[in-house]
Structures are given as C-alpha cells and as structure tokens.
Scaffold this active site. Structure first.
Site, PDB file in Angstrom:
ATOM      1  CD  GLU A  62      -3.046   3.608  -6.289  1.00 21.25           C
ATOM      2  OE1 GLU A  62      -3.422   4.785  -6.170  1.00 21.25           O
ATOM      3  OE2 GLU A  62      -2.363   3.017  -5.408  1.00 21.25           O
TER       4      GLU A  62
ATOM      5  CG  HIS B 139      -2.206  -0.617  -4.096  1.00 19.05           C
ATOM      6  ND1 HIS B 139      -2.707   0.631  -3.800  1.00 19.05           N
ATOM      7  CD2 HIS B 139      -2.393  -1.360  -2.976  1.00 19.05           C
ATOM      8  CE1 HIS B 139      -3.146   0.630  -2.556  1.00 19.05           C
ATOM      9  NE2 HIS B 139      -2.966  -0.561  -2.040  1.00 19.05           N
TER      10      HIS B 139
ATOM     11  CB  SER C 150      -0.857   0.051   1.256  1.00 20.82           C
ATOM     12  OG  SER C 150      -1.652  -1.077   1.357  1.00 20.82           O
TER      13      SER C 150
ATOM     14  CG  ASN D  57      -3.205   3.518   0.672  1.00 25.66           C
ATOM     15  OD1 ASN D  57      -4.119   3.680   1.467  1.00 25.66           O
ATOM     16  ND2 ASN D  57      -2.950   2.366   0.104  1.00 25.66           N
TER      17      ASN D  57
HETATM   18  P1  NAI Z   1      -3.292  -9.786   6.239  1.00 20.11           P
HETATM   19  O1  NAI Z   1      -2.648  -9.606   7.564  1.00 20.11           O
HETATM   20  O2  NAI Z   1      -4.774 -10.004   6.157  1.00 20.11           O
HETATM   21  O3  NAI Z   1      -2.615 -11.038   5.472  1.00 20.11           O
HETATM   22  C1  NAI Z   1      -1.228 -11.207   5.338  1.00 20.11           C
HETATM   23  C2  NAI Z   1      -0.943 -12.707   5.181  1.00 20.11           C
HETATM   24  O4  NAI Z   1       0.437 -12.874   4.851  1.00 20.11           O
HETATM   25  C3  NAI Z   1      -1.199 -13.505   6.474  1.00 20.11           C
HETATM   26  O5  NAI Z   1      -2.081 -14.584   6.177  1.00 20.11           O
HETATM   27  C4  NAI Z   1       0.180 -14.018   6.874  1.00 20.11           C
HETATM   28  O6  NAI Z   1       0.152 -15.309   7.452  1.00 20.11           O
HETATM   29  C5  NAI Z   1       0.915 -14.016   5.533  1.00 20.11           C
HETATM   30  N1  NAI Z   1       2.367 -13.896   5.630  1.00 20.11           N
HETATM   31  C6  NAI Z   1       3.071 -13.067   6.462  1.00 20.11           C
HETATM   32  N2  NAI Z   1       4.385 -13.222   6.226  1.00 20.11           N
HETATM   33  C7  NAI Z   1       4.508 -14.154   5.230  1.00 20.11           C
HETATM   34  C8  NAI Z   1       5.618 -14.739   4.550  1.00 20.11           C
HETATM   35  N3  NAI Z   1       6.861 -14.398   4.864  1.00 20.11           N
HETATM   36  N4  NAI Z   1       5.386 -15.657   3.573  1.00 20.11           N
HETATM   37  C9  NAI Z   1       4.115 -15.997   3.258  1.00 20.11           C
HETATM   38  N5  NAI Z   1       3.021 -15.472   3.874  1.00 20.11           N
HETATM   39  C10 NAI Z   1       3.223 -14.566   4.844  1.00 20.11           C
HETATM   40  O7  NAI Z   1      -2.824  -8.547   5.359  1.00 20.11           O
HETATM   41  P2  NAI Z   1      -3.595  -7.852   4.120  1.00 20.11           P
HETATM   42  O8  NAI Z   1      -4.585  -6.878   4.641  1.00 20.11           O
HETATM   43  O9  NAI Z   1      -4.027  -8.904   3.174  1.00 20.11           O
HETATM   44  O10 NAI Z   1      -2.399  -6.990   3.486  1.00 20.11           O
HETATM   45  C11 NAI Z   1      -1.402  -7.591   2.693  1.00 20.11           C
HETATM   46  C12 NAI Z   1      -0.711  -6.525   1.853  1.00 20.11           C
HETATM   47  O11 NAI Z   1      -1.681  -5.867   1.030  1.00 20.11           O
HETATM   48  C13 NAI Z   1      -0.035  -5.415   2.678  1.00 20.11           C
HETATM   49  O12 NAI Z   1       1.136  -5.027   2.001  1.00 20.11           O
HETATM   50  C14 NAI Z   1      -1.072  -4.297   2.662  1.00 20.11           C
HETATM   51  O13 NAI Z   1      -0.497  -3.024   2.832  1.00 20.11           O
HETATM   52  C15 NAI Z   1      -1.658  -4.464   1.261  1.00 20.11           C
HETATM   53  N6  NAI Z   1      -3.021  -3.943   1.081  1.00 20.11           N
HETATM   54  C16 NAI Z   1      -3.978  -4.130   2.055  1.00 20.11           C
HETATM   55  C17 NAI Z   1      -5.267  -3.658   1.852  1.00 20.11           C
HETATM   56  C18 NAI Z   1      -6.343  -3.877   2.868  1.00 20.11           C
HETATM   57  O14 NAI Z   1      -7.444  -3.309   2.707  1.00 20.11           O
HETATM   58  N7  NAI Z   1      -6.132  -4.692   3.899  1.00 20.11           N
HETATM   59  C19 NAI Z   1      -5.632  -2.937   0.608  1.00 20.11           C
HETATM   60  C20 NAI Z   1      -4.576  -2.882  -0.369  1.00 20.11           C
HETATM   61  C21 NAI Z   1      -3.313  -3.345  -0.121  1.00 20.11           C
END
Ligand code: NAI
Length: 287
Positions: free
Chosen positions: A154, A142, A119, A192
């Site tokens: 994006e 993104h 993000s 963002n």
């Molecule tokens: P989340 O916390 O829901 O999921 C992240 C997942 O990655 C978890 O299931 C975790 O077990 C896994 N994980 C962590 N380290 C890992 C590794 N080394 N290898 C494999 N898996 C691993 O996070 P979310 O919300 O899905 O965010 C993920 C990315 O997307 C971040 O960079 C965030 O900034 C971006 N993002 C999030 C949005 C949102 O609305 N939550 C919107 C757009 C982008």
C-alpha cells in the site's frame, strides 16, 4: 528520483523482511535496530533464509552472494546521510515513531525520502512536525508479512506528499513485480480497515480462549472463504500485540466505532505474553 540505497529502522518481523526484499532487488540496505543484537540476529536470519532458497533452487549461489553484499547492520553513527530512502518499521506507537523521524531529520540529506510501514497511524500525523521539504518527501509504504513473499504494497499519500514521488514508487514497485494499491491517508488504509472485521468478528464468535472453536473458525474461513490463513493463525503470525495495537489505533481514530472495537481475549493474550509465533505460543502452540 532513484532507489540505490535504503535504511530500514527496526529489525523485527517486518524490518528484516523488507530489508531482505530490497537487497534481492539490488538495492544497498542498512538495517538498524535500537537493540544491536536484534539487528545482527536479523542479518543472520535473512542469510539463513537465502541459504534455504538457494537449496530449493530459487536463487543461484552467485545471486545469494550479491544479495549478502547488499545487506548490512547499521548503528545510528553509521547511517549514510545520502541514503535515498528510509523505511521505519518499529513499534506501532505514534510518539516513538515521530521521535525517530525527528532524529533522522538531523542526520539525512533533505532529498532523502522518509516512509513509514505503519499499519494504521495516519501518515500526515507522523510528518507534521518535520520541515516543509521533508513533509513533501514523506509517504507510507505498507508491506505485508512476510514482506519478501507478499505481493501487495500500500502506497499511502500523506497530506504533503508530492505526487511525482507517489508515481515514482508506483512505477518502481510495479517494475519489481509488487502489486501497488495507492491509498488515501485514513486509519488502517484499505487492508487493515477491512481486516478489522475479519479478526474482530472471529474473536466475538469464539469469545473465550477455546482452541477447538478457534480451529473451527480458521477451518471455515480457509475451506469455504478461500483465505490462505484463518484469523487466529494470521494473528499468531502477525503478532497478537501488533494486531491489538493496530485494532486500538483504528478504533480510536474512528471515534470508538463499535465494529472496530478490540476484544478482551486479545488484551488477555497480550497481558499473558503469548504473542503468537514469535513467542512460540499464541492462540496456538508452536515448536
Ligand atoms: P516487531 O515488534 O517485530 O519489531 C519492531 C522492532 O523495532 C524491534 O526489533 C524493536 O527492537 C525495534 N525498535 C523499537 N523501537 C525502536 C527505535 N526507537 N529505534 C529503532 N528500533 C526500534 O514489530 P513488527 O511486527 O515488525 O512491526 C513493525 C511495524 O510494521 C509496526 O508499525 C506494524 O504496525 C507494522 N506492520 C506489521 C505487520 C506484521 O504482520 N507484524 C504487517 C505490516 C505492518
């Protein structure tokens, strides 16, 4: 360039939504999480979502069957080296993301494109340790939450991203009915960066945990501002921890610019473990 197969790393909120959308486009998707149980649960949750969409008449049973065949959980050992694209959607932490890309570098073919769903972290900083050919095959993709529904993507051009790859994604997503914004590689990109004030100013207005005030701010922004969700509802949907990390990252990248500063209330919520819908409670309570 082609997009027949992808690998999604991280099966959380975003990874599973991205995986769902690509499978719906007929692309073969491997979904990997460092917690195998989360990857398996994500597949079940996507399948449950397809079942609901079938019941609502959005897709035919035969379409759902073909989507299901396109989506599978994967371990690191099962990664297909010739996958066309990897999308990383793990925790918003530059060091951890970089280590994942370094690991992938030793697995994937040199033509595989690497993308991050970050993000806020500059794309070039995630690519800089990789070999030259990979840096050219590296960009930001993104997506927004929920990824199967939100139209905007994006497409972020890093310092080394080759122009024909950016054009390829612009055309491919447009053909698949996503709205594409080509962004330069600056912290928070477009959405963002603008959104920091949407959240930050709202947090400063309520100041302390006060549900009535939060409801008031959400109501005004929806009814008068035309937003589909108010800032507190949206932070709960995104995950207050994720939103806080993004705010911190943008603020630090802009040399502690006050208008991007995180708020105490966000930090308190994160420390208390009330992270939003995913923990069944954040600014508001959920069943
Ligand atoms: P989340 O916390 O829901 O999921 C992240 C997942 O990655 C978890 O299931 C975790 O077990 C896994 N994980 C962590 N380290 C890992 C590794 N080394 N290898 C494999 N898996 C691993 O996070 P979310 O919300 O899905 O965010 C993920 C990315 O997307 C971040 O960079 C965030 O900034 C971006 N993002 C999030 C949005 C949102 O609305 N939550 C919107 C757009 C982008």
């Amino acid at each position: 360039m082609k997009l027949d197969s992808i690998l999604v790393i991280g099966a959380g909120t975003m990874g599973r939504g991205i995986a769902q959308w690509f499978a719906q486009q007929g692309v073969s998707v491997q979904l990997l999480d460092n917690n195998d149980d989360i990857a398996k649960e994500a597949i079940q949750s996507v399948q449950a979502s397809w079942k609901k969409l079938e019941a609502k008449g959005k897709f035919q049973a035969s379409e759902i069957q073909s989507f299901k065949e396109k989506l599978s959980a994967s371990t690191w050992e099962e990664i297909r080296p010739d996958t066309d694209l990897v999308i990383e959607a793990i925790i918003e932490d530059a060091k951890i993301k970089t280590s994942v890309f370094t690991k992938l570098e030793s697995i994937c073919n040199e033509d595989t494109i690497f993308a991050s769903n970050t993000s806020s972290i500059p794309i070039s900083s995630l690519a800089k340790e990789l070999p030259e050919k990979r840096r050219e095959n590296f960009l930001g993709l993104h997506f927004f939450n929920p990824a199967p529904i939100m139209k905007l993507v994006e497409v972020i051009k890093g310092h080394w991203s080759k122009p024909e790859m950016i054009t390829f994604f612009e055309e491919w997503f447009t053909e698949k009915k996503k709205e594409v914004a080509i962004c330069s590689d600056s912290p928070g990109f477009i959405v963002n960066r603008v959104a920091r004030n949407f959240y930050g100013e709202s947090l400063r207005i309520v100041s302390n945990y006060d549900v009535a005030k939060m409801q008031e701010v959400d109501k005004v922004l929806k009814k008068c501002g035309g937003f589909r969700m108010g800032p507190f509802e949206l932070m709960d949907l995104i995950g207050i921890d994720i939103n806080y990390s993004v705010t911190e990252s943008v603020w630090k990248s802009f040399y502690h610019e006050p208008r991007f500063a995180p708020h105490q209330l966000q930090k308190k919520m994160v420390d208390s473990g009330r992270l939003g819908k995913k923990t069944k409670g954040g600014f508001y309570d959920y069943e």
